[in-house]
Scaffold this motif. Structure first.
Motif, PDB file in Angstrom:
ATOM      1  N   ASP A   1     -20.428  -3.683 -21.032  1.00 18.41           N
ATOM      2  CA  ASP A   1     -19.821  -3.089 -19.839  1.00 18.41           C
ATOM      3  C   ASP A   1     -20.733  -1.948 -19.405  1.00 18.41           C
ATOM      4  O   ASP A   1     -21.471  -1.408 -20.218  1.00 18.41           O
ATOM      5  N   PHE A   2     -20.675  -1.591 -18.140  1.00 16.45           N
ATOM      6  CA  PHE A   2     -21.654  -0.676 -17.562  1.00 16.45           C
ATOM      7  C   PHE A   2     -20.998   0.237 -16.538  1.00 16.45           C
ATOM      8  O   PHE A   2     -19.961  -0.127 -15.974  1.00 16.45           O
ATOM      9  N   THR A   3     -21.646   1.369 -16.251  1.00 11.32           N
ATOM     10  CA  THR A   3     -21.277   2.119 -15.057  1.00 11.32           C
ATOM     11  C   THR A   3     -21.645   1.234 -13.853  1.00 11.32           C
ATOM     12  O   THR A   3     -22.491   0.352 -13.970  1.00 11.32           O
ATOM     13  N   ALA A   4     -21.033   1.472 -12.733  1.00  9.34           N
ATOM     14  CA  ALA A   4     -21.318   0.642 -11.553  1.00  9.34           C
ATOM     15  C   ALA A   4     -20.921   1.425 -10.293  1.00  9.34           C
ATOM     16  O   ALA A   4     -20.077   2.310 -10.382  1.00  9.34           O
TER      17      ALA A   4
ATOM     18  N   LYS B   1     -12.498   2.247   3.305  1.00  8.50           N
ATOM     19  CA  LYS B   1     -13.828   2.885   3.213  1.00  8.50           C
ATOM     20  C   LYS B   1     -14.747   2.183   2.213  1.00  8.50           C
ATOM     21  O   LYS B   1     -14.342   1.861   1.091  1.00  8.50           O
ATOM     22  N   ILE B   2     -15.993   1.979   2.610  1.00  7.18           N
ATOM     23  CA  ILE B   2     -17.038   1.474   1.709  1.00  7.18           C
ATOM     24  C   ILE B   2     -17.826   2.698   1.215  1.00  7.18           C
ATOM     25  O   ILE B   2     -18.249   3.528   2.012  1.00  7.18           O
TER      26      ILE B   2
ATOM     27  N   TYR C   1     -16.008  -5.402  -6.627  1.00 12.25           N
ATOM     28  CA  TYR C   1     -15.710  -3.983  -6.374  1.00 12.25           C
ATOM     29  C   TYR C   1     -16.865  -3.238  -5.735  1.00 12.25           C
ATOM     30  O   TYR C   1     -16.655  -2.256  -5.044  1.00 12.25           O
ATOM     31  N   LYS C   2     -18.094  -3.666  -6.010  1.00 15.65           N
ATOM     32  CA  LYS C   2     -19.227  -2.846  -5.584  1.00 15.65           C
ATOM     33  C   LYS C   2     -20.106  -3.509  -4.521  1.00 15.65           C
ATOM     34  O   LYS C   2     -20.926  -2.842  -3.909  1.00 15.65           O
ATOM     35  N   SER C   3     -19.978  -4.849  -4.323  1.00 11.73           N
ATOM     36  CA  SER C   3     -20.819  -5.525  -3.323  1.00 11.73           C
ATOM     37  C   SER C   3     -19.981  -6.199  -2.237  1.00 11.73           C
ATOM     38  O   SER C   3     -20.474  -7.091  -1.542  1.00 11.73           O
TER      39      SER C   3
ATOM     40  N   MET D   1      -6.713   2.748  -1.773  1.00  7.47           N
ATOM     41  CA  MET D   1      -7.207   2.197  -3.051  1.00  7.47           C
ATOM     42  C   MET D   1      -8.721   2.022  -2.966  1.00  7.47           C
ATOM     43  O   MET D   1      -9.286   1.889  -1.872  1.00  7.47           O
ATOM     44  N   CYS D   2      -9.383   2.005  -4.137  1.00  8.75           N
ATOM     45  CA  CYS D   2     -10.845   1.804  -4.124  1.00  8.75           C
ATOM     46  C   CYS D   2     -11.162   0.344  -3.845  1.00  8.75           C
ATOM     47  O   CYS D   2     -12.193   0.027  -3.270  1.00  8.75           O
ATOM     48  N   GLY D   3     -10.303  -0.577  -4.305  1.00  9.10           N
ATOM     49  CA  GLY D   3     -10.577  -1.977  -4.035  1.00  9.10           C
ATOM     50  C   GLY D   3      -9.574  -2.902  -4.689  1.00  9.10           C
ATOM     51  O   GLY D   3      -8.925  -2.536  -5.678  1.00  9.10           O
ATOM     52  N   VAL D   4      -9.421  -4.117  -4.091  1.00 13.84           N
ATOM     53  CA  VAL D   4      -8.647  -5.187  -4.734  1.00 13.84           C
ATOM     54  C   VAL D   4      -9.563  -6.409  -4.782  1.00 13.84           C
ATOM     55  O   VAL D   4     -10.167  -6.785  -3.783  1.00 13.84           O
TER      56      VAL D   4
END
Ligand SMILES: Nc1ncnc2c1ncn2[C@@H]1O[C@H](COP(=O)(O)OP(=O)(O)O)[C@@H](O)[C@H]1O
Ligand SMILES: O=C(CO)[C@H](O)[C@H](O)COP(=O)(O)O
Length: 561
Positions: free
Chosen positions: A92-95, A155-156, A206-208, A312-315
């Protein structure tokens, strides 16, 4: 029959750690930490010594490989286990922690021709120099009514793949052109173990801004940002996205020799630190919110449907546990707020008293604060020392105290800060619960539940929910190890699903924190006051925080004149 084992490798911001875990019961047999040689590169570039600009945060990909070469052999040595008994490995990693690679899969910064170009290096999750790009992404996405925005609370982030990719194009078009792909570090490290690159549904989602049915944002949107980005998804981001728990491949003979493991060991697709922690506390179904509590809090929750939740940050479908929608929210400062008070504002007599009693200042304050009755101090705070990440999503918001008098004591201020962060969490819990994503139970992992019992009791009382605490101190690494066991599969002695793995390997402590009804009643009144302040200062009734920031910037000469 001999026991089988799995390894989880947790890549944090400053170090990586390997944990060797027994498959039958999740017992953690050995662990080893390797600090990154270059830690966070935020001042000068290794080699050339080139000075980096403000807000940059890079890393050295070689440091990630060193974790595999040092920590994995160390846990093998410490445990004395035969490599043939280790059937799987997950990381697992930071992202979003991303890097440009060439056609052979090598980081561009390894090539002497590009090593002096900062954009050829790994951009760490907290690289915040792509804010200008993020602002335009949000403006254009809102103008065009892009449907994906609602999946990310509107928000992105500048931390994510799109803003970082675009920054490379804007500031180093030659690096953008030469890069074969932009990849998450978690996927790159996995590719170095297996010899093939695959992407994972967690970081992609979540990140892309990737969606299981719709894929990445479409060409028209990317073209509207910048015509040169039109083909971004098909070119630099191309590659299969596989659900968590999938086997990414098998350990190559070369890497097996360097890591002290057997060639052919199953390697799971990459994962994110906070998300890997969810199955490691046994949460594999909706209704249970997992809080990774440390300097900040990441809140993770599963749902059966895709709902829109403010801020929320993401779903992401399959983003945490395959088969469910994974929701993420967060508070951008929690432990850091308590650290601010202890480091910057505690009177000398408290420091002396703590020293005399031989306890840390936090412990001294916790003890005195726990002697107070709920509401007794008359002090209330807003927890925005590092802005607000959920539900307002506004980094320009700042902290507030109300109710200070000449008699206010340090322990009352400390307690008000603990309570403020609990109110912030209640706001997030209610945002989900009132929008159809149920939250019935709370689970906590990370450093804070181990450090401060009063804090945990306050969270139970403020949210009026029981809180279970992770038994493991290495929750993300345990989760990664569990995904390694799933990648190996039951036929090899592992598990066929993360649900099966969680049933056998995940643990919470027996002791839980239960809400105390008398406290709950008073906290309901205090929360109503918190809510009033939250909306007054956070939703535009009084933008004093923004005006103060403008005056501050003017005074320090930062505003363009
Ligand atoms: N006894 C304590 N009570 C409350 N907060 C504490 C205490 N001790 C340390 N902290 C805070 O906990 C945070 C560190 O949490 P931890 O989970 O260990 O780190 P990280 O988030 O970096 O993984 C710091 O912000 C620190 O100020
Ligand atoms: O964005 C995140 C998860 O989505 C995390 O904040 C990021 O990965 C860093 O985590 P940590 O501070 O625990 O190392």
């Amino acid at each position: 029959m001999s026991s089988k084992y799995t390894i989880g490798v947790d890549y944090g911001t400053e170090s990586g750690r390997a944990v060797l875990v027994r498959l039958s019961d999740g017992a953690e047999i050995a662990e080893h930490v390797t600090p990154y040689r270059h830690i966070v590169i935020d001042e000068t570039l290794p080699g050339s010594g080139m000075k980096l600009e403000h807000d940059w945060a890079l890393q050295h990909p070689r440091d990630y490989i060193e974790v595999l070469e040092q920590s994995v052999p160390e846990v093998m040595k410490a445990s004395g286990i035969d490599p043939a008994e280790v059937i799987g490995l997950g990381i697992d990693f930071t992202a979003c922690t991303m890097l440009p690679i060439d056609e052979a899969g090598q980081p561009l910064c390894f090539d002497p021709a590009y090593a002096d170009q900062p954009h050829s290096w790994v951009k760490l999750w907290k690289h915040h120099a792509a804010q200008d790009e993020a602002n335009v992404i949000n403006e254009i996405a809102a103008q065009r009514g892009e449907a994906f925005l609602s999946r990310y609370g509107g928000k992105i982030s500048s931390e994510w793949m799109l803003a970082k990719s675009w920054q490379i194009l804007n500031e180093a078009p030659e690096i953008y052109a030469i890069a074969d792909k932009f990849v998450e570090a978690t996927d790159w490290v996995v590719s170095q173990m297996t010899g093939q690159l695959v992407r994972n549904s967690c970081t992609a989602g979540y990140k892309s801004v990737w969606h299981k049915a719709e894929g990445y944002p479409d060409k028209e949107f990317l073209k509207a940002l910048d015509p040169r980005l039109e083909e971004l998804a098909e070119t630099k981001w191309r590659g299969e996205v596989l659900p968590l728990g999938t086997k990414a491949g098998e350990l190559t003979a070369d890497m097996a020799a360097r890591m002290g493991l057997a060639a052919g060991t199953a390697i799971a697709v990459g994962n994110v630190d906070a998300h890997a922690a969810v199955p490691a506390v046994g949460v594999v179904a909706p209704g249970k919110l997992v809080m990774a509590m440390g300097t900040s809090i990441c809140h993770m929750l599963l749902g059966s449907e895709e709902k829109q939740v403010e801020g929320m940050c993401g779903v992401v479908e399959d983003g945490i546990i395959p088969g469910y929608y994974g929701y993420e929210a967060g508070q951008s400062a929690v432990g850091d707020i308590f650290a601010w008070y202890v480091d910057e504002a505690v009177p000398a007599y408290v420091l002396d008293a703590a020293k005399q009693e031989g306890v840390h200042v936090h412990e001294w304050l916790e003890k005195r604060a726990s002697e107070l009755k709920v509401g007794e101090s008359g002090v209330l705070a807003l927890d925005w020392w590092n802005g607000n990440r959920s539900v307002l999503v506004d980094t320009d918001l700042t902290g507030v105290f109300v109710g200070l008098t000449l008699l206010t004591k340090p322990q009352e201020i400390y307690r008000a800060l603990l309570e403020a962060t609990a109110f912030g969490t209640r706001k997030i819990v209610e945002a989900f619960h009132n929008n159809g994503v149920e939250v019935n139970e709370l689970y906590a992992c990370g450093g804070l539940p181990q450090k401060n019992r009063l804090l945990m009791q306050i969270y139970a009382d403020v949210t009026n929910r029981e809180i279970k605490i992770a038994a493991s101190k290495q929750t993300p690494a345990l989760g990664a190890a569990m995904f390694g066991a799933v990648a190996a599969g039951a036929a090899s002695g592992g598990y066929d699903s993360i649900v099966d793995a969680a049933e056998k390997m995940a643990r919470v402590r027996e002791e839980t924190f239960k809400p105390i009804p008398e406290h709950v009643a008073v906290y309901d009144k205090l929360y109503a006051e918190y809510n009033g302040l939250h909306d007054y200062f956070g939703r535009g009734a009084n933008d004093v925080m923004k005006r103060l920031k403008a005056i501050k910037e003017e005074a320090s000469g930062e505003r363009g004149e």
